[in-house]
Write a protein that holds these residues in place. Structure first.
Motif, PDB file in Angstrom:
ATOM      1  N   LEU A  86      30.520 -60.254 106.883  1.00  0.00           N
ATOM      2  CA  LEU A  86      30.024 -59.179 107.746  1.00  0.00           C
ATOM      3  C   LEU A  86      28.659 -58.688 107.279  1.00  0.00           C
ATOM      4  O   LEU A  86      27.780 -58.381 108.097  1.00  0.00           O
ATOM      5  CB  LEU A  86      31.022 -58.016 107.768  1.00  0.00           C
ATOM      6  N   PHE A  87      28.469 -58.613 105.970  1.00  0.00           N
ATOM      7  CA  PHE A  87      27.182 -58.174 105.423  1.00  0.00           C
ATOM      8  C   PHE A  87      26.072 -59.142 105.819  1.00  0.00           C
ATOM      9  O   PHE A  87      25.001 -58.734 106.289  1.00  0.00           O
ATOM     10  CB  PHE A  87      27.284 -58.065 103.897  1.00  0.00           C
ATOM     11  N   TYR A  88      26.330 -60.442 105.650  1.00  0.00           N
ATOM     12  CA  TYR A  88      25.317 -61.432 106.012  1.00  0.00           C
ATOM     13  C   TYR A  88      25.099 -61.484 107.521  1.00  0.00           C
ATOM     14  O   TYR A  88      23.973 -61.694 107.992  1.00  0.00           O
ATOM     15  CB  TYR A  88      25.703 -62.811 105.481  1.00  0.00           C
ATOM     16  N   ALA A  89      26.164 -61.276 108.291  1.00  0.00           N
ATOM     17  CA  ALA A  89      26.014 -61.242 109.749  1.00  0.00           C
ATOM     18  C   ALA A  89      25.136 -60.068 110.168  1.00  0.00           C
ATOM     19  O   ALA A  89      24.305 -60.190 111.081  1.00  0.00           O
ATOM     20  CB  ALA A  89      27.387 -61.145 110.413  1.00  0.00           C
ATOM     21  N   HIS A  90      25.313 -58.928 109.488  1.00  0.00           N
ATOM     22  CA  HIS A  90      24.474 -57.763 109.786  1.00  0.00           C
ATOM     23  C   HIS A  90      23.011 -58.048 109.467  1.00  0.00           C
ATOM     24  O   HIS A  90      22.109 -57.684 110.240  1.00  0.00           O
ATOM     25  CB  HIS A  90      24.964 -56.558 108.987  1.00  0.00           C
ATOM     26  N   LEU A  91      22.765 -58.698 108.333  1.00  0.00           N
ATOM     27  CA  LEU A  91      21.383 -59.040 107.974  1.00  0.00           C
ATOM     28  C   LEU A  91      20.766 -59.986 108.997  1.00  0.00           C
ATOM     29  O   LEU A  91      19.600 -59.820 109.396  1.00  0.00           O
ATOM     30  CB  LEU A  91      21.343 -59.674 106.580  1.00  0.00           C
ATOM     31  N   LEU A  92      21.539 -60.984 109.432  1.00  0.00           N
ATOM     32  CA  LEU A  92      21.028 -61.932 110.423  1.00  0.00           C
ATOM     33  C   LEU A  92      20.737 -61.242 111.750  1.00  0.00           C
ATOM     34  O   LEU A  92      19.713 -61.505 112.392  1.00  0.00           O
ATOM     35  CB  LEU A  92      22.033 -63.068 110.627  1.00  0.00           C
ATOM     36  N   TYR A  93      21.637 -60.342 112.160  1.00  0.00           N
ATOM     37  CA  TYR A  93      21.438 -59.635 113.429  1.00  0.00           C
ATOM     38  C   TYR A  93      20.228 -58.711 113.357  1.00  0.00           C
ATOM     39  O   TYR A  93      19.436 -58.631 114.307  1.00  0.00           O
ATOM     40  CB  TYR A  93      22.690 -58.832 113.773  1.00  0.00           C
ATOM     41  N   ALA A  94      20.080 -58.011 112.217  1.00  0.00           N
ATOM     42  CA  ALA A  94      18.929 -57.120 112.060  1.00  0.00           C
ATOM     43  C   ALA A  94      17.625 -57.914 112.090  1.00  0.00           C
ATOM     44  O   ALA A  94      16.638 -57.495 112.701  1.00  0.00           O
ATOM     45  CB  ALA A  94      19.051 -56.337 110.753  1.00  0.00           C
ATOM     46  N   GLY A  95      17.622 -59.080 111.425  1.00  0.00           N
ATOM     47  CA  GLY A  95      16.433 -59.927 111.454  1.00  0.00           C
ATOM     48  C   GLY A  95      16.135 -60.442 112.851  1.00  0.00           C
ATOM     49  O   GLY A  95      14.981 -60.498 113.275  1.00  0.00           O
ATOM     50  N   PHE A  96      17.194 -60.806 113.578  1.00  0.00           N
ATOM     51  CA  PHE A  96      17.021 -61.285 114.952  1.00  0.00           C
ATOM     52  C   PHE A  96      16.447 -60.189 115.842  1.00  0.00           C
ATOM     53  O   PHE A  96      15.542 -60.429 116.648  1.00  0.00           O
ATOM     54  CB  PHE A  96      18.371 -61.751 115.498  1.00  0.00           C
ATOM     55  N   ARG A  97      16.943 -58.947 115.680  1.00  0.00           N
ATOM     56  CA  ARG A  97      16.435 -57.833 116.485  1.00  0.00           C
ATOM     57  C   ARG A  97      14.968 -57.567 116.186  1.00  0.00           C
ATOM     58  O   ARG A  97      14.172 -57.306 117.095  1.00  0.00           O
ATOM     59  CB  ARG A  97      17.250 -56.569 116.219  1.00  0.00           C
ATOM     60  N   ARG A  98      14.600 -57.616 114.903  1.00  0.00           N
ATOM     61  CA  ARG A  98      13.198 -57.393 114.547  1.00  0.00           C
ATOM     62  C   ARG A  98      12.302 -58.456 115.161  1.00  0.00           C
ATOM     63  O   ARG A  98      11.198 -58.174 115.626  1.00  0.00           O
ATOM     64  CB  ARG A  98      13.038 -57.373 113.023  1.00  0.00           C
ATOM     65  N   GLN A  99      12.780 -59.701 115.166  1.00  0.00           N
ATOM     66  CA  GLN A  99      11.983 -60.779 115.734  1.00  0.00           C
ATOM     67  C   GLN A  99      11.826 -60.631 117.239  1.00  0.00           C
ATOM     68  O   GLN A  99      10.805 -61.033 117.805  1.00  0.00           O
ATOM     69  CB  GLN A  99      12.628 -62.129 115.407  1.00  0.00           C
ATOM     70  N   ARG A 100      12.831 -60.054 117.906  1.00  0.00           N
ATOM     71  CA  ARG A 100      12.792 -59.924 119.355  1.00  0.00           C
ATOM     72  C   ARG A 100      12.063 -58.672 119.818  1.00  0.00           C
ATOM     73  O   ARG A 100      11.806 -58.514 121.008  1.00  0.00           O
ATOM     74  CB  ARG A 100      14.220 -59.910 119.913  1.00  0.00           C
ATOM     75  N   GLN A 101      11.727 -57.774 118.898  1.00  0.00           N
ATOM     76  CA  GLN A 101      11.016 -56.563 119.279  1.00  0.00           C
ATOM     77  C   GLN A 101       9.546 -56.855 119.550  1.00  0.00           C
ATOM     78  O   GLN A 101       8.947 -57.732 118.926  1.00  0.00           O
ATOM     79  CB  GLN A 101      11.122 -55.511 118.165  1.00  0.00           C
ATOM     80  N   ALA A 102       8.985 -56.103 120.484  1.00  0.00           N
ATOM     81  CA  ALA A 102       7.553 -56.227 120.749  1.00  0.00           C
ATOM     82  C   ALA A 102       6.769 -55.701 119.551  1.00  0.00           C
ATOM     83  O   ALA A 102       7.126 -54.677 118.966  1.00  0.00           O
ATOM     84  CB  ALA A 102       7.188 -55.441 121.999  1.00  0.00           C
ATOM     85  N   ARG A 103       5.721 -56.405 119.193  1.00  0.00           N
ATOM     86  CA  ARG A 103       4.861 -55.987 118.083  1.00  0.00           C
ATOM     87  C   ARG A 103       3.417 -56.056 118.562  1.00  0.00           C
ATOM     88  O   ARG A 103       2.825 -57.136 118.641  1.00  0.00           O
ATOM     89  CB  ARG A 103       5.093 -56.866 116.861  1.00  0.00           C
ATOM     90  N   ILE A 104       2.873 -54.901 118.895  1.00  0.00           N
ATOM     91  CA  ILE A 104       1.505 -54.791 119.402  1.00  0.00           C
ATOM     92  C   ILE A 104       0.663 -54.064 118.356  1.00  0.00           C
ATOM     93  O   ILE A 104       1.041 -52.986 117.889  1.00  0.00           O
ATOM     94  CB  ILE A 104       1.471 -54.017 120.735  1.00  0.00           C
ATOM     95  N   LEU A 105      -0.454 -54.649 117.992  1.00  0.00           N
ATOM     96  CA  LEU A 105      -1.328 -54.065 116.981  1.00  0.00           C
ATOM     97  C   LEU A 105      -2.628 -53.594 117.623  1.00  0.00           C
ATOM     98  O   LEU A 105      -3.189 -54.271 118.488  1.00  0.00           O
ATOM     99  CB  LEU A 105      -1.643 -55.081 115.881  1.00  0.00           C
ATOM    100  N   ILE A 106      -3.093 -52.431 117.187  1.00  0.00           N
ATOM    101  CA  ILE A 106      -4.389 -51.895 117.608  1.00  0.00           C
ATOM    102  C   ILE A 106      -5.249 -51.798 116.355  1.00  0.00           C
ATOM    103  O   ILE A 106      -4.924 -51.043 115.438  1.00  0.00           O
ATOM    104  CB  ILE A 106      -4.239 -50.509 118.270  1.00  0.00           C
ATOM    105  N   ASN A 107      -6.314 -52.573 116.308  1.00  0.00           N
ATOM    106  CA  ASN A 107      -7.118 -52.657 115.094  1.00  0.00           C
ATOM    107  C   ASN A 107      -8.593 -52.380 115.364  1.00  0.00           C
ATOM    108  O   ASN A 107      -9.061 -52.441 116.503  1.00  0.00           O
ATOM    109  CB  ASN A 107      -6.970 -54.036 114.448  1.00  0.00           C
ATOM    110  N   GLN A 108      -9.285 -52.099 114.280  1.00  0.00           N
ATOM    111  CA  GLN A 108     -10.724 -51.858 114.309  1.00  0.00           C
ATOM    112  C   GLN A 108     -11.415 -53.006 113.592  1.00  0.00           C
ATOM    113  O   GLN A 108     -11.080 -53.334 112.457  1.00  0.00           O
ATOM    114  CB  GLN A 108     -11.044 -50.528 113.618  1.00  0.00           C
ATOM    115  N   GLY A 109     -12.356 -53.635 114.274  1.00  0.00           N
ATOM    116  CA  GLY A 109     -13.072 -54.755 113.676  1.00  0.00           C
ATOM    117  C   GLY A 109     -14.552 -54.470 113.524  1.00  0.00           C
ATOM    118  O   GLY A 109     -15.134 -53.682 114.269  1.00  0.00           O
TER     119      GLY A 109
END
Length: 210
Positions: free
Chosen positions: A25-48
């Motif tokens: 169950l612990f490893y399943a939770h880690l895998l699910y949390a990692g999967f959710r993070r990968q599926r989340q939108a990640r938009i960056l606003i940067n200064q160049g």
């Protein structure tokens, strides 16, 4: 000792099974949390290109899938008030510019995974915001000095398939320097706007722009 183990074999087997289940169950939770993070939108606003007014604002899509940008909003905080305006469309565009290349008239549209969009210099988008707001008077040469800006925020309003609905990203920039022409991000990361209250605010912004 072996006799005690034999006498309690059934109970020991039960607790061993519970322990094994807990580990899985612990490893399943880690895998699910990692999967959710990968599926989340990640938009960056940067200064160049430095920290001056002519540095550029970059929007990067680091999600696993494309996003669709609905709107870009700049919020300017002066010494006396706060003003928000859409900077999605280009003020200098002509109708004929949209015939073959819509990106020549608007910043709205899809942004593929791993790609970035250059919004232009901070000077240009601050000037665009000031010209669109009646209570702000822009100076084409030195808009920040005349506006007495304390800080400003860039907000991206977008859609991302796996999450559904509207999501957003926001970053705040602090203005400083003798002529108020130096700027830097207020935090090291872009703020993710995906909670219910934040999404409701983003939805209100979109409806106001209709």
């Amino acid at each position: 000792m072996w006799q005690w183990i034999n006498d309690n074999a059934q109970a020991l087997s039960f607790f061993a099974s519970l322990g094994t289940l807990g580990v899985w169950l612990f490893y399943a939770h880690l895998l699910y949390a990692g999967f959710r993070r990968q599926r989340q939108a990640r938009i960056l606003i940067n200064q160049g290109w430095g920290q001056q007014i002519d540095s550029v604002c970059l929007i990067s899509n680091m999600s696993q899938e494309p996003i669709y940008i609905h709107s870009l909003v700049m919020t300017i905080r002066t010494q006396d008030d706060e003003y928000s305006e859409s900077i999605t469309d280009f003020d200098t565009a002509e109708p004929r510019d949209s015939e073959d290349r819509p990106q020549n008239v608007t910043r709205q549209g899809p942004l593929n995974s791993g790609e970035q969009m250059n919004l232009g210099t901070f000077r240009s988008i601050i000037r665009q915001t000031a010209k669109r707001h009646d209570n702000l008077e822009s100076d084409d040469d030195r808009p920040i000095r005349t506006l007495e800006i304390a800080n400003f925020k860039i907000t991206v309003i977008a859609s991302y398939g796996p999450e559904g609905g509207i999501i957003g990203a926001q970053r705040k920039f602090i203005v400083s320097g003798e002529d108020n022409e130096l700027m830097r991000p207020a935090a090291t990361t872009t703020k993710r706007m995906a909670k219910r209250h934040a999404r409701a605010k983003l939805q209100d912004w979109l409806e106001q722009q209709l």
